[in-house]
Design a protein around this motif. Structure first.
Motif, PDB file in Angstrom:
ATOM      1  N   ALA A 181       0.828  -1.207   0.000  1.00 19.79           N
ATOM      2  CA  ALA A 181       0.000   0.000   0.000  1.00 19.79           C
ATOM      3  C   ALA A 181       0.857   1.249   0.000  1.00 19.79           C
ATOM      4  O   ALA A 181       0.545   2.237  -0.677  1.00 19.79           O
ATOM      5  CB  ALA A 181      -0.930  -0.010   1.206  1.00 19.79           C
ATOM      6  N   LEU A 182       1.958   1.227   0.749  1.00 18.69           N
ATOM      7  CA  LEU A 182       2.835   2.384   0.805  1.00 18.69           C
ATOM      8  C   LEU A 182       3.465   2.647  -0.566  1.00 18.69           C
ATOM      9  O   LEU A 182       3.544   3.799  -1.023  1.00 18.69           O
ATOM     10  CB  LEU A 182       3.923   2.163   1.857  1.00 18.69           C
ATOM     11  N   ALA A 183       3.885   1.589  -1.241  1.00 20.14           N
ATOM     12  CA  ALA A 183       4.460   1.736  -2.576  1.00 20.14           C
ATOM     13  C   ALA A 183       3.421   2.295  -3.548  1.00 20.14           C
ATOM     14  O   ALA A 183       3.709   3.203  -4.335  1.00 20.14           O
ATOM     15  CB  ALA A 183       4.982   0.385  -3.067  1.00 20.14           C
ATOM     16  N   SER A 184       2.204   1.762  -3.506  1.00 19.70           N
ATOM     17  CA  SER A 184       1.152   2.206  -4.421  1.00 19.70           C
ATOM     18  C   SER A 184       0.767   3.661  -4.186  1.00 19.70           C
ATOM     19  O   SER A 184       0.500   4.408  -5.133  1.00 19.70           O
ATOM     20  CB  SER A 184      -0.091   1.315  -4.272  1.00 19.70           C
ATOM     21  N   THR A 185       0.745   4.075  -2.933  1.00 20.55           N
ATOM     22  CA  THR A 185       0.375   5.452  -2.617  1.00 20.55           C
ATOM     23  C   THR A 185       1.378   6.446  -3.201  1.00 20.55           C
ATOM     24  O   THR A 185       0.998   7.458  -3.811  1.00 20.55           O
ATOM     25  CB  THR A 185       0.268   5.631  -1.093  1.00 20.55           C
ATOM     26  N   GLY A 186       2.658   6.168  -3.046  1.00 18.95           N
ATOM     27  CA  GLY A 186       3.672   7.038  -3.615  1.00 18.95           C
ATOM     28  C   GLY A 186       3.595   7.115  -5.134  1.00 18.95           C
ATOM     29  O   GLY A 186       3.729   8.189  -5.732  1.00 18.95           O
ATOM     30  N   ILE A 187       3.338   5.972  -5.760  1.00 15.71           N
ATOM     31  CA  ILE A 187       3.239   5.931  -7.222  1.00 15.71           C
ATOM     32  C   ILE A 187       2.000   6.678  -7.701  1.00 15.71           C
ATOM     33  O   ILE A 187       2.033   7.374  -8.727  1.00 15.71           O
ATOM     34  CB  ILE A 187       3.238   4.471  -7.700  1.00 15.71           C
ATOM     35  N   ASN A 188       0.882   6.548  -6.998  1.00 16.24           N
ATOM     36  CA  ASN A 188      -0.346   7.255  -7.390  1.00 16.24           C
ATOM     37  C   ASN A 188      -0.129   8.767  -7.443  1.00 16.24           C
ATOM     38  O   ASN A 188      -0.607   9.447  -8.365  1.00 16.24           O
ATOM     39  CB  ASN A 188      -1.480   6.934  -6.408  1.00 16.24           C
ATOM     40  N   TRP A 189       0.566   9.296  -6.465  1.00 13.88           N
ATOM     41  CA  TRP A 189       0.795  10.742  -6.452  1.00 13.88           C
ATOM     42  C   TRP A 189       1.732  11.164  -7.585  1.00 13.88           C
ATOM     43  O   TRP A 189       1.557  12.238  -8.179  1.00 13.88           O
ATOM     44  CB  TRP A 189       1.356  11.175  -5.092  1.00 13.88           C
ATOM     45  N   THR A 190       2.694  10.328  -7.906  1.00 13.19           N
ATOM     46  CA  THR A 190       3.573  10.623  -9.037  1.00 13.19           C
ATOM     47  C   THR A 190       2.784  10.673 -10.337  1.00 13.19           C
ATOM     48  O   THR A 190       2.941  11.581 -11.163  1.00 13.19           O
ATOM     49  CB  THR A 190       4.689   9.575  -9.130  1.00 13.19           C
ATOM     50  N   LEU A 191       1.890   9.693 -10.543  1.00 13.07           N
ATOM     51  CA  LEU A 191       1.075   9.651 -11.750  1.00 13.07           C
ATOM     52  C   LEU A 191       0.158  10.862 -11.857  1.00 13.07           C
ATOM     53  O   LEU A 191      -0.012  11.443 -12.934  1.00 13.07           O
ATOM     54  CB  LEU A 191       0.232   8.371 -11.764  1.00 13.07           C
ATOM     55  N   ALA A 192      -0.449  11.252 -10.744  1.00 21.78           N
ATOM     56  CA  ALA A 192      -1.378  12.387 -10.765  1.00 21.78           C
ATOM     57  C   ALA A 192      -0.665  13.681 -11.142  1.00 21.78           C
ATOM     58  O   ALA A 192      -1.147  14.464 -11.968  1.00 21.78           O
ATOM     59  CB  ALA A 192      -2.055  12.535  -9.408  1.00 21.78           C
ATOM     60  N   ILE A 193       0.501  13.909 -10.568  1.00 12.75           N
ATOM     61  CA  ILE A 193       1.237  15.142 -10.849  1.00 12.75           C
ATOM     62  C   ILE A 193       1.689  15.186 -12.299  1.00 12.75           C
ATOM     63  O   ILE A 193       1.530  16.199 -12.997  1.00 12.75           O
ATOM     64  CB  ILE A 193       2.447  15.254  -9.896  1.00 12.75           C
ATOM     65  N   VAL A 194       2.227  14.076 -12.796  1.00 15.11           N
ATOM     66  CA  VAL A 194       2.685  14.036 -14.190  1.00 15.11           C
ATOM     67  C   VAL A 194       1.498  14.186 -15.146  1.00 15.11           C
ATOM     68  O   VAL A 194       1.582  14.882 -16.170  1.00 15.11           O
ATOM     69  CB  VAL A 194       3.449  12.731 -14.469  1.00 15.11           C
ATOM     70  N   GLY A 195       0.363  13.556 -14.822  1.00 10.70           N
ATOM     71  CA  GLY A 195      -0.823  13.667 -15.663  1.00 10.70           C
ATOM     72  C   GLY A 195      -1.308  15.095 -15.804  1.00 10.70           C
ATOM     73  O   GLY A 195      -1.663  15.550 -16.901  1.00 10.70           O
ATOM     74  N   MET A 196      -1.323  15.840 -14.692  1.00 11.03           N
ATOM     75  CA  MET A 196      -1.740  17.240 -14.752  1.00 11.03           C
ATOM     76  C   MET A 196      -0.766  18.085 -15.577  1.00 11.03           C
ATOM     77  O   MET A 196      -1.176  18.978 -16.328  1.00 11.03           O
ATOM     78  CB  MET A 196      -1.849  17.809 -13.326  1.00 11.03           C
ATOM     79  N   LEU A 197       0.523  17.805 -15.457  1.00 18.58           N
ATOM     80  CA  LEU A 197       1.504  18.535 -16.250  1.00 18.58           C
ATOM     81  C   LEU A 197       1.318  18.277 -17.742  1.00 18.58           C
ATOM     82  O   LEU A 197       1.398  19.192 -18.565  1.00 18.58           O
ATOM     83  CB  LEU A 197       2.924  18.129 -15.822  1.00 18.58           C
ATOM     84  N   LEU A 198       1.030  17.033 -18.096  1.00 14.94           N
ATOM     85  CA  LEU A 198       0.829  16.704 -19.505  1.00 14.94           C
ATOM     86  C   LEU A 198      -0.414  17.374 -20.067  1.00 14.94           C
ATOM     87  O   LEU A 198      -0.421  17.844 -21.210  1.00 14.94           O
ATOM     88  CB  LEU A 198       0.736  15.185 -19.679  1.00 14.94           C
ATOM     89  N   MET A 199      -1.491  17.441 -19.278  1.00 12.76           N
ATOM     90  CA  MET A 199      -2.703  18.093 -19.757  1.00 12.76           C
ATOM     91  C   MET A 199      -2.486  19.584 -20.016  1.00 12.76           C
ATOM     92  O   MET A 199      -3.197  20.191 -20.815  1.00 12.76           O
ATOM     93  CB  MET A 199      -3.861  17.906 -18.759  1.00 12.76           C
ATOM     94  N   SER A 200      -1.498  20.167 -19.365  1.00  8.53           N
ATOM     95  CA  SER A 200      -1.246  21.598 -19.553  1.00  8.53           C
ATOM     96  C   SER A 200      -0.221  21.876 -20.649  1.00  8.53           C
ATOM     97  O   SER A 200      -0.133  23.022 -21.128  1.00  8.53           O
ATOM     98  CB  SER A 200      -0.755  22.213 -18.237  1.00  8.53           C
ATOM     99  N   ARG A 201       0.524  20.835 -21.091  1.00  2.15           N
ATOM    100  CA  ARG A 201       1.636  21.108 -21.989  1.00  2.15           C
ATOM    101  C   ARG A 201       1.625  20.325 -23.306  1.00  2.15           C
ATOM    102  O   ARG A 201       2.247  20.766 -24.279  1.00  2.15           O
ATOM    103  CB  ARG A 201       2.963  20.817 -21.263  1.00  2.15           C
ATOM    104  N   ILE A 202       0.951  19.178 -23.369  1.00  3.53           N
ATOM    105  CA  ILE A 202       0.954  18.367 -24.582  1.00  3.53           C
ATOM    106  C   ILE A 202       0.072  19.021 -25.650  1.00  3.53           C
ATOM    107  O   ILE A 202      -1.033  19.499 -25.361  1.00  3.53           O
ATOM    108  CB  ILE A 202       0.462  16.944 -24.272  1.00  3.53           C
ATOM    109  N   ASP A 203       0.542  19.013 -26.901  1.00  2.00           N
ATOM    110  CA  ASP A 203      -0.160  19.702 -27.991  1.00  2.00           C
ATOM    111  C   ASP A 203      -1.587  19.208 -28.189  1.00  2.00           C
ATOM    112  O   ASP A 203      -2.487  19.998 -28.482  1.00  2.00           O
ATOM    113  CB  ASP A 203       0.624  19.529 -29.304  1.00  2.00           C
TER     114      ASP A 203
END
Length: 453
Positions: free
Chosen positions: A190-212
């Protein structure tokens, strides 16, 4: 037909790879924790069943963005897509509060399972850690729904593969300990999954703001507060969608809760069978998502005949592949189970359940693909009713009658965990048939009107 199959396959394979990467989280959790202790494996099975129920039910509501954005994309209404995404993010914020409370205080659900004290404590720790990762999981679902809606599933797949590469070392570290970190067992997953979930969320938001591909939507071009009419429109579709997901998953969750009464060994065998079924499920799920994307875009472009043809070909494709998978699992069943656990008693408990999974999967592929096509038509209420009657009534209710031998006349081979799995298999067959019949009615109505619903 072959042209449609190529289109569906072109969108389905990135979804499949991404989904397999995510389901590999569960497979690795099961395999690694199974080598840590049988108690932790049982706690993992119980805890993951509860978490998946909450996660799927809430993200199912957010998945309403996919058919909405898909039809808007087909109609080339790009600014409106941005408006819908902003409203989905507000909706995710509200849902994360609900989900956090359920996962952090799961006492009533755990008491229902009547589990031993040691199993209770391990499951509680697992769920409380995952509660902190749920908000990130909901945000990432908004990103995934948008990417799938516009036919760019590779943007999701790449992140999911990256997450899997992180999951392996983090699992090893947190489950078995090392470098100053104590061995955490099941809660380490659970600890591993929680850290990965937050990484995915942050990267996803960055892509929505920058990908063509997302720039024409202007998602972050302005701030907006929740708008009542848009929230209602999403909830009108999202709530029945979320309920259908919840019904589907809770039919499995409560099956796990009831099977827990048969003991740790039986529950561990059930967890293995469930993992095999979940891996197989990824292919029809991917085909369903791909078909739904193409059908929604065709409806948005006012091409109902193309939507109907795509629907038919996608469903047929999923069922044919499911039959092939079933034959492979049937032939390799002992080797598959051996890969999960070295425990002979757990393997013996899993063997008959995996046999049922072979047939269960064919019906599962029919119902999930058909359900996704119906969502592309923005139809969700009647499918939810079908799910409730079939999965809760026949699946869970019938499983209770068979599993616990209510009445005392059930054959021994159909009692215990086998009874629950057999009833669940029958319920999926009923659900798939009902959804397919209803889809014919919906698609014919669109052919007559020639416009989207």
């Amino acid at each position: 037909m072959f042209a449609d199959v190529r289109k569906i396959a072109g969108l389905a394979w990135p979804v499949l790879i991404g989904q397999l990467a995510i389901i590999a989280f569960g497979v690795m959790d099961t395999a690694m924790v199974g080598r840590y202790s049988a108690v932790d494996l049982a706690a993992l099975g119980l805890g993951s069943s509860i978490y998946i129920s909450v996660y799927i039910g809430l993200t199912g509501i957010l998945t309403a963005l996919q058919p909405i954005a898909g039809q808007l994309y087909g109609a080339r209404q790009y600014p409106e897509i941005g408006e819908q995404v902003r409203q989905s993010l507000w909706l995710a914020f509200a849902l994360m509060i609900i989900g956090f409370l359920i996962l952090y205080f799961p006492g009533p659900l755990l008491h229902l399972a009547r589990v031993p004290a040691a199993l209770y404590e391990r499951t509680l720790a697992y769920l409380q850690i995952l509660a902190f990762g749920l908000p990130a999981g909901l945000v990432f679902r908004v990103y995934g729904s948008l990417a799938n809606a516009v036919g760019k599933p590779r943007l999701v797949m790449i992140l999911q593969i990256g997450a899997l590469l992180l999951k392996v070392p983090l699992n090893l570290w947190f489950i078995f300990g090392g470098l100053g970190v104590p061995a955490l067992g099941g809660p380490g997953c659970a600890l591993a999954s929680t850290g990965i979930n937050w990484t995915l969320a942050i990267v996803g938001m960055l892509l929505m703001s920058r990908i063509d591909v997302f720039k024409p939507f202007g998602i972050f071009s302005r701030f907006c507060w929740p708008e009542w009419h848009r929230q209602v429109a999403q909830l009108k579709l999202g709530i029945p969608m979320g309920l259908s997901y919840l019904i589907e998953v809770t039919s499995y969750t409560f099956m796990a809760l009831f099977i827990a009464r048969f003991g740790t060994t039986t529950l561990a065998g059930h967890q293995i069978a469930g993992n095999v079924g979940a891996v197989l499920y990824m292919t029809p799920l991917s085909i369903g998502i791909a078909t739904s994307t193409l059908v929604a875009q065709a409806l948005g472009a006012h091409r109902p005949e193309a939507a109907r043809t795509l629907s038919r070909h996608g469903i047929l494709m999923a069922v044919m592949i499911a039959c092939s998978y079933g034959a492979i699992v049937l032939a390799l069943r002992p080797l598959i189970i051996e890969g999960y656990t070295p425990n002979a008693q757990v393997a013996a408990a899993a063997m008959p359940l995996v046999l049922i999974v072979v047939f269960y999967h064919v019906f599962d592929s029919l119902q999930v693909t058909t359900a996704f096509v119906l969502r592309a038509y923005k139809v969700a209420v009647i499918p939810t009713v079908i799910y409730a009657v079939a999965l809760w009534g026949v699946g869970l209710g019938g499983g209770y009658l068979l599993g616990f031998d209510i009445g005392g006349s059930i054959p021994v081979w159909l009692t215990g965990a086998r009874g629950f799995w057999f009833a669940n298999m029958a319920s999926l067959g009923i659900a798939g048939s009902g959804l397919l019949i209803y889809l014919r009615t919906v698609s014919r109505r669109h052919l007559r009107t020639g416009v989207e619903a």
